[in-house]
Design a protein around this motif. Structure first.
Motif, PDB file in Angstrom:
ATOM      1  N   GLU A  76       2.037  -3.090  17.390  1.00 23.21           N
ATOM      2  CA  GLU A  76       2.380  -1.812  18.003  1.00 23.21           C
ATOM      3  C   GLU A  76       2.569  -0.725  16.960  1.00 23.21           C
ATOM      4  OE1 GLU A  76       5.809  -3.038  20.268  1.00 23.21           O
ATOM      5  OE2 GLU A  76       7.174  -2.096  18.828  1.00 23.21           O
ATOM      6  N   LEU A  77       3.021  -1.088  15.768  1.00 22.96           N
ATOM      7  CA  LEU A  77       3.143  -0.113  14.689  1.00 22.96           C
ATOM      8  C   LEU A  77       1.770   0.402  14.283  1.00 22.96           C
ATOM      9  CD1 LEU A  77       4.576   1.417  12.415  1.00 22.96           C
ATOM     10  CD2 LEU A  77       4.494  -0.698  11.052  1.00 22.96           C
ATOM     11  N   LEU A  78       0.828  -0.498  14.050  1.00 25.56           N
ATOM     12  CA  LEU A  78      -0.518  -0.086  13.644  1.00 25.56           C
ATOM     13  C   LEU A  78      -1.216   0.708  14.748  1.00 25.56           C
ATOM     14  CD1 LEU A  78      -1.739  -3.266  11.737  1.00 25.56           C
ATOM     15  CD2 LEU A  78      -0.987  -1.088  10.771  1.00 25.56           C
ATOM     16  N   PHE A  95       4.610   3.550   0.972  1.00 21.72           N
ATOM     17  CA  PHE A  95       3.332   2.840   1.061  1.00 21.72           C
ATOM     18  C   PHE A  95       3.449   1.455   0.423  1.00 21.72           C
ATOM     19  CE2 PHE A  95       1.288   6.398   2.792  1.00 21.72           C
ATOM     20  CZ  PHE A  95      -0.041   6.084   3.078  1.00 21.72           C
ATOM     21  N   GLY A  96       4.198   1.357  -0.684  1.00 19.77           N
ATOM     22  CA  GLY A  96       4.346   0.079  -1.349  1.00 19.77           C
ATOM     23  C   GLY A  96       4.956  -0.976  -0.434  1.00 19.77           C
ATOM     24  N   PHE A  97       5.974  -0.586   0.336  1.00 15.98           N
ATOM     25  CA  PHE A  97       6.614  -1.532   1.242  1.00 15.98           C
ATOM     26  C   PHE A  97       5.764  -1.786   2.489  1.00 15.98           C
ATOM     27  CE2 PHE A  97      10.304  -1.025  -1.395  1.00 15.98           C
ATOM     28  CZ  PHE A  97      10.961  -2.237  -1.265  1.00 15.98           C
ATOM     29  N   LEU A  98       5.170  -0.722   3.049  1.00 14.56           N
ATOM     30  CA  LEU A  98       4.345  -0.913   4.247  1.00 14.56           C
ATOM     31  C   LEU A  98       3.143  -1.796   3.923  1.00 14.56           C
ATOM     32  CD1 LEU A  98       3.755  -0.303   7.179  1.00 14.56           C
ATOM     33  CD2 LEU A  98       2.734   1.874   6.478  1.00 14.56           C
ATOM     34  N   ASN A  99       2.448  -1.494   2.836  1.00 20.05           N
ATOM     35  CA  ASN A  99       1.291  -2.313   2.467  1.00 20.05           C
ATOM     36  C   ASN A  99       1.711  -3.691   1.977  1.00 20.05           C
ATOM     37  OD1 ASN A  99      -0.819  -0.633   3.185  1.00 20.05           O
ATOM     38  ND2 ASN A  99      -0.890   0.397   1.204  1.00 20.05           N
ATOM     39  N   GLY A 100       2.892  -3.783   1.375  1.00 11.79           N
ATOM     40  CA  GLY A 100       3.391  -5.091   0.979  1.00 11.79           C
ATOM     41  C   GLY A 100       3.588  -6.004   2.174  1.00 11.79           C
ATOM     42  N   GLU A 101       4.192  -5.463   3.233  1.00 12.15           N
ATOM     43  CA  GLU A 101       4.403  -6.262   4.450  1.00 12.15           C
ATOM     44  C   GLU A 101       3.062  -6.619   5.109  1.00 12.15           C
ATOM     45  OE1 GLU A 101       7.108  -7.568   5.413  1.00 12.15           O
ATOM     46  OE2 GLU A 101       8.739  -6.404   4.536  1.00 12.15           O
ATOM     47  N   LEU A 102       2.121  -5.668   5.128  1.00 13.83           N
ATOM     48  CA  LEU A 102       0.804  -5.942   5.714  1.00 13.83           C
ATOM     49  C   LEU A 102       0.071  -7.005   4.897  1.00 13.83           C
ATOM     50  CD1 LEU A 102      -0.340  -2.314   6.605  1.00 13.83           C
ATOM     51  CD2 LEU A 102       0.317  -4.098   8.218  1.00 13.83           C
ATOM     52  N   GLY A 106      -1.559 -10.979   5.484  1.00 20.45           N
ATOM     53  CA  GLY A 106      -3.011 -11.083   5.393  1.00 20.45           C
ATOM     54  C   GLY A 106      -3.736  -9.993   6.156  1.00 20.45           C
ATOM     55  N   ARG A 107      -3.031  -8.908   6.465  1.00 18.17           N
ATOM     56  CA  ARG A 107      -3.638  -7.800   7.192  1.00 18.17           C
ATOM     57  C   ARG A 107      -4.210  -6.784   6.207  1.00 18.17           C
ATOM     58  NH1 ARG A 107      -1.972  -7.865  12.638  1.00 18.17           N
ATOM     59  NH2 ARG A 107      -3.569  -6.252  12.817  1.00 18.17           N
ATOM     60  N   GLU A 108      -5.148  -5.995   6.684  1.00 17.87           N
ATOM     61  CA  GLU A 108      -5.752  -4.963   5.848  1.00 17.87           C
ATOM     62  C   GLU A 108      -4.702  -3.911   5.515  1.00 17.87           C
ATOM     63  OE1 GLU A 108      -9.435  -1.704   6.005  1.00 17.87           O
ATOM     64  OE2 GLU A 108      -9.059  -3.059   7.695  1.00 17.87           O
ATOM     65  N   ILE A 109      -4.624  -3.578   4.234  1.00 18.80           N
ATOM     66  CA  ILE A 109      -3.647  -2.572   3.828  1.00 18.80           C
ATOM     67  C   ILE A 109      -4.181  -1.178   4.123  1.00 18.80           C
ATOM     68  CG2 ILE A 109      -2.691  -4.085   2.058  1.00 18.80           C
ATOM     69  CD1 ILE A 109      -4.134  -2.364  -0.030  1.00 18.80           C
ATOM     70  N   ILE A 110      -3.299  -0.189   4.122  1.00 15.71           N
ATOM     71  CA  ILE A 110      -3.661   1.192   4.418  1.00 15.71           C
ATOM     72  C   ILE A 110      -4.147   1.868   3.143  1.00 15.71           C
ATOM     73  CG2 ILE A 110      -2.780   3.421   5.206  1.00 15.71           C
ATOM     74  CD1 ILE A 110      -0.760   1.846   6.904  1.00 15.71           C
TER      75      ILE A 110
END
Length: 230
Positions: A76-78, A95-102, A106-110
């Motif tokens: 739902e966030l994405l 971005f570091g934390f959001l992409n870290g969690e993604l 194994g999800r595509e980072i932003i």
């Protein structure tokens, strides 16, 4: 143009050192105007909350104990973020934390080319000044009296106002349609040259003609009746 202004709260300063995301707040803007759509969520960090982090945002282990884990809310966030540009204050941190969690899932980072950093904008516009969110709110007269602790959604809402100021001020929001939608009239003649108006005709009715003739008949020695040779 759709943009998402967002802010995060975490357990510390570095995802790579084991810190985790515990809160995210997102505000949707279109053409630099808030639409009223927001996204806000708390996350269980799957680790203890350090006391120094809790003093900043007030989020305790007890409060977060029943909150969903990041992977439970990621879809739902994405979906809310979509493909919009993402605006944050000191954006590399968020971005570091959001992409870290993604990345952890194994999800595509932003992509970083979607990142807009308001700290970098403030440094360019106000070199040598303080660039914290509080300092910029003070500079632009934005009310933050209700901000006691850091909170992701509240900070994102304040950042929306700061972002508008950094990108030209509140007058940006006055344009309700795009330039392509504004019809610009094309003039056949040079507007700087005065153009003669066409003659307007006012035809008289039979009654008006009869009353005029009766009035003229009562005139004594009208000029047009004098003998021009006299």
């Amino acid at each position: 143009m759709r943009e998402i202004v967002f802010d995060t709260e975490t357990t510390g300063l570095s995802f790579n050192s084991g810190d985790r995301l515990v809160e995210i707040g997102c505000v949707e803007m279109i053409n630099r105007i808030e639409t009223g759509r927001t996204y806000h969520a708390y996350f269980h960090p799957e680790r203890a909350m350090p006391a120094e982090a809790q003093r900043i945002h007030g989020l305790s282990d007890a409060f977060l104990s029943d909150k969903p884990k990041f992977h439970e809310k990621v879809e739902e966030l994405l979906e809310f973020i979509g493909d919009a540009m993402l605006v944050a204050h000191n954006a590399s941190f968020d971005f570091g934390f959001l992409n870290g969690e993604l990345g952890r899932l194994g999800r595509e980072i932003i992509a970083l080319d979607r990142m807009i950093d308001t700290v970098a904008m403030a440094r360019q516009r106000h070199p040598g000044a303080k660039h914290s969110l509080d300092a910029l709110c003070t500079r632009y007269g934005i009310d933050r009296s209700h901000r006691v602790l850091h909170g992701a959604l509240l900070d994102a809402q304040l950042l929306c106002q700061v972002y508008v100021e950094l990108t030209g001020g509140r007058q940006i929001g006055l344009t309700l349609v795009s330039d392509e939608e504004i019809a610009i009239p094309v003039l056949d003649e040079d507007p700087r040259v005065a153009q003669p108006r066409p003659m307007r005709l006012f035809p008289l009715s039979d009654d008006e003609l009869a009353r005029h003739a009766a009035f003229v008949a009562r005139l004594k020695n009208p000029l047009w009746g004098a003998d021009a040779s006299g």
